[in-house]
Design a protein around this motif. Structure first.
Motif, PDB file in Angstrom:
ATOM      1  N   LEU A  37       0.817  -1.215   0.000  1.00 33.78           N
ATOM      2  CA  LEU A  37       0.000   0.000   0.000  1.00 33.78           C
ATOM      3  C   LEU A  37       0.850   1.264   0.000  1.00 33.78           C
ATOM      4  O   LEU A  37       0.467   2.271  -0.591  1.00 33.78           O
ATOM      5  CB  LEU A  37      -0.946  -0.006   1.199  1.00 33.78           C
ATOM      6  CG  LEU A  37      -1.975  -1.135   1.226  1.00 33.78           C
ATOM      7  CD1 LEU A  37      -2.836  -1.033   2.473  1.00 33.78           C
ATOM      8  CD2 LEU A  37      -2.834  -1.141  -0.016  1.00 33.78           C
ATOM      9  N   LEU A  68      -5.189   0.804  -9.284  1.00 34.26           N
ATOM     10  CA  LEU A  68      -5.932  -0.461  -9.294  1.00 34.26           C
ATOM     11  C   LEU A  68      -5.234  -1.514 -10.140  1.00 34.26           C
ATOM     12  O   LEU A  68      -5.197  -2.689  -9.760  1.00 34.26           O
ATOM     13  CB  LEU A  68      -7.358  -0.224  -9.781  1.00 34.26           C
ATOM     14  CG  LEU A  68      -8.221   0.575  -8.813  1.00 34.26           C
ATOM     15  CD1 LEU A  68      -9.551   0.949  -9.449  1.00 34.26           C
ATOM     16  CD2 LEU A  68      -8.448  -0.182  -7.518  1.00 34.26           C
ATOM     17  N   THR A 100      -7.731  -3.979   8.246  1.00 37.55           N
ATOM     18  CA  THR A 100      -7.335  -4.091   6.847  1.00 37.55           C
ATOM     19  C   THR A 100      -8.304  -3.329   5.942  1.00 37.55           C
ATOM     20  O   THR A 100      -7.888  -2.725   4.954  1.00 37.55           O
ATOM     21  CB  THR A 100      -7.149  -5.568   6.422  1.00 37.55           C
ATOM     22  OG1 THR A 100      -6.498  -5.608   5.166  1.00 37.55           O
ATOM     23  CG2 THR A 100      -8.406  -6.346   6.348  1.00 37.55           C
ATOM     24  N   VAL A 101      -9.587  -3.314   6.284  1.00 29.99           N
ATOM     25  CA  VAL A 101     -10.545  -2.507   5.506  1.00 29.99           C
ATOM     26  C   VAL A 101     -10.161  -1.028   5.596  1.00 29.99           C
ATOM     27  O   VAL A 101     -10.109  -0.320   4.583  1.00 29.99           O
ATOM     28  CB  VAL A 101     -11.995  -2.732   5.991  1.00 29.99           C
ATOM     29  CG1 VAL A 101     -12.942  -1.696   5.392  1.00 29.99           C
ATOM     30  CG2 VAL A 101     -12.460  -4.142   5.640  1.00 29.99           C
ATOM     31  N   TRP A 146      -7.019  -0.268   3.442  1.00 31.66           N
ATOM     32  CA  TRP A 146      -7.277  -0.240   2.005  1.00 31.66           C
ATOM     33  C   TRP A 146      -8.138   0.960   1.613  1.00 31.66           C
ATOM     34  O   TRP A 146      -7.891   1.591   0.586  1.00 31.66           O
ATOM     35  CB  TRP A 146      -7.945  -1.545   1.562  1.00 31.66           C
ATOM     36  CG  TRP A 146      -6.957  -2.640   1.408  1.00 31.66           C
ATOM     37  CD1 TRP A 146      -6.559  -3.538   2.364  1.00 31.66           C
ATOM     38  CD2 TRP A 146      -6.201  -2.942   0.236  1.00 31.66           C
ATOM     39  NE1 TRP A 146      -5.609  -4.376   1.846  1.00 31.66           N
ATOM     40  CE2 TRP A 146      -5.375  -4.041   0.544  1.00 31.66           C
ATOM     41  CE3 TRP A 146      -6.149  -2.393  -1.044  1.00 31.66           C
ATOM     42  CZ2 TRP A 146      -4.505  -4.600  -0.382  1.00 31.66           C
ATOM     43  CZ3 TRP A 146      -5.288  -2.954  -1.968  1.00 31.66           C
ATOM     44  CH2 TRP A 146      -4.477  -4.046  -1.629  1.00 31.66           C
ATOM     45  N   LEU A 147      -9.158   1.285   2.415  1.00 36.22           N
ATOM     46  CA  LEU A 147     -10.001   2.436   2.078  1.00 36.22           C
ATOM     47  C   LEU A 147      -9.213   3.742   2.143  1.00 36.22           C
ATOM     48  O   LEU A 147      -9.464   4.650   1.348  1.00 36.22           O
ATOM     49  CB  LEU A 147     -11.222   2.496   2.992  1.00 36.22           C
ATOM     50  CG  LEU A 147     -12.298   1.459   2.709  1.00 36.22           C
ATOM     51  CD1 LEU A 147     -13.427   1.582   3.726  1.00 36.22           C
ATOM     52  CD2 LEU A 147     -12.832   1.567   1.284  1.00 36.22           C
ATOM     53  N   LEU A 161      -7.263   3.707  -1.232  1.00 38.25           N
ATOM     54  CA  LEU A 161      -8.160   3.891  -2.381  1.00 38.25           C
ATOM     55  C   LEU A 161      -8.843   5.252  -2.327  1.00 38.25           C
ATOM     56  O   LEU A 161      -9.110   5.858  -3.375  1.00 38.25           O
ATOM     57  CB  LEU A 161      -9.193   2.762  -2.416  1.00 38.25           C
ATOM     58  CG  LEU A 161      -8.630   1.371  -2.683  1.00 38.25           C
ATOM     59  CD1 LEU A 161      -9.698   0.302  -2.467  1.00 38.25           C
ATOM     60  CD2 LEU A 161      -8.028   1.269  -4.070  1.00 38.25           C
ATOM     61  N   ALA A 204     -14.418   4.288  -3.591  1.00 39.56           N
ATOM     62  CA  ALA A 204     -13.336   3.545  -2.941  1.00 39.56           C
ATOM     63  C   ALA A 204     -13.864   2.233  -2.376  1.00 39.56           C
ATOM     64  O   ALA A 204     -13.228   1.183  -2.511  1.00 39.56           O
ATOM     65  CB  ALA A 204     -12.697   4.388  -1.837  1.00 39.56           C
ATOM     66  N   THR A 205     -15.055   2.279  -1.774  1.00 44.00           N
ATOM     67  CA  THR A 205     -15.673   1.064  -1.245  1.00 44.00           C
ATOM     68  C   THR A 205     -16.008   0.092  -2.377  1.00 44.00           C
ATOM     69  O   THR A 205     -15.791  -1.112  -2.257  1.00 44.00           O
ATOM     70  CB  THR A 205     -16.933   1.415  -0.428  1.00 44.00           C
ATOM     71  OG1 THR A 205     -16.538   2.240   0.668  1.00 44.00           O
ATOM     72  CG2 THR A 205     -17.633   0.172   0.094  1.00 44.00           C
ATOM     73  N   LEU A 219     -12.775  -1.496  -3.559  1.00 40.40           N
ATOM     74  CA  LEU A 219     -12.312  -2.476  -2.583  1.00 40.40           C
ATOM     75  C   LEU A 219     -13.136  -3.759  -2.688  1.00 40.40           C
ATOM     76  O   LEU A 219     -12.582  -4.858  -2.676  1.00 40.40           O
ATOM     77  CB  LEU A 219     -12.391  -1.900  -1.163  1.00 40.40           C
ATOM     78  CG  LEU A 219     -11.965  -2.839  -0.039  1.00 40.40           C
ATOM     79  CD1 LEU A 219     -10.536  -3.312  -0.227  1.00 40.40           C
ATOM     80  CD2 LEU A 219     -12.140  -2.138   1.301  1.00 40.40           C
ATOM     81  N   ARG A 242     -11.483  -7.351  -3.631  1.00 38.77           N
ATOM     82  CA  ARG A 242     -11.597  -8.472  -2.693  1.00 38.77           C
ATOM     83  C   ARG A 242     -12.360  -9.622  -3.324  1.00 38.77           C
ATOM     84  O   ARG A 242     -11.973 -10.783  -3.186  1.00 38.77           O
ATOM     85  CB  ARG A 242     -12.279  -8.020  -1.409  1.00 38.77           C
ATOM     86  CG  ARG A 242     -11.408  -7.087  -0.605  1.00 38.77           C
ATOM     87  CD  ARG A 242     -11.212  -7.634   0.795  1.00 38.77           C
ATOM     88  NE  ARG A 242     -10.107  -6.955   1.418  1.00 38.77           N
ATOM     89  CZ  ARG A 242     -10.236  -6.000   2.335  1.00 38.77           C
ATOM     90  NH1 ARG A 242     -11.416  -5.634   2.751  1.00 38.77           N
ATOM     91  NH2 ARG A 242      -9.173  -5.437   2.854  1.00 38.77           N
TER      92      ARG A 242
END
Length: 175
Positions: free
Chosen positions: A70, A82, A123-124, A127-128, A131, A140-141, A144, A148
């Protein structure tokens, strides 16, 4: 934890991490692990405080590998970010780490106490945050969720071409 920060602890953590990448964390037993890493269960318990402490350290080590990815991502181009993430996720060399990540993620959902506590949520958030630098909130959601889902599909089927095509189609719509 008596040995926190000690070179021997770090050496054993790396060896144990290599072991769990191959064998997973489910059913982790200290005796076979200690034998494999050239130690004893007693030394592992001394250095990590408990089996849960060892599992927490191993999850932290796995998370550090994720965070390293990241940290090196493109900062201002959603499509490039991405694509880079998917190339990393799809690389066969990362399959063991990603299976370990899925195991930790799943266990933290069904066993929210103990060494798994907060792993999935952290971890969420990680990543958010990344992103969110290139995509607004809901996008972003969505990205993700796509990554995933494609990752879980890839790990389940091994079909990198199909999963990668879905990611590529999503990236193409970003332009």
């Amino acid at each position: 934890m008596q040995g926190a920060g000690s070179p021997r602890r770090e050496e054993l953590l790396e060896a144990a991490y290599a072991y769990v990448l191959r064998h997973g964390l489910a059913g982790l037993s200290l005796r076979p692990l200690a034998r494999e890493v050239g130690s004893s269960p007693r030394v592992l318990l001394y250095l990590f405080g408990s089996k849960d402490g060892l599992v927490r350290a191993l999850l932290g080590r796995a998370r550090s590998a994720e965070l390293a990815l990241l940290d090196g991502l493109p900062e201002n181009d959603a499509a490039a970010l991405l694509r880079t993430v998917w190339e990393w996720l799809a690389a066969p060399a990362h399959r063991d780490l990603l299976r370990l990540w899925v195991e930790g993620y799943g266990r933290s959902l069904v066993e929210p106490e103990g060494p798994w506590a907060g792993f999935a949520e952290a971890t969420v958030r990680d990543w958010l945050a990344v992103l969110g630098r290139v995509l607004p909130g809901p996008a972003a959601t969505e990205a993700l969720a796509l990554l995933r889902g494609a990752l879980l599909d890839l790990l389940a089927t091994g079909d990198a071409e199909r999963a990668g095509s879905a990611v590529a189609a999503y990236v193409a719509r970003l332009r």
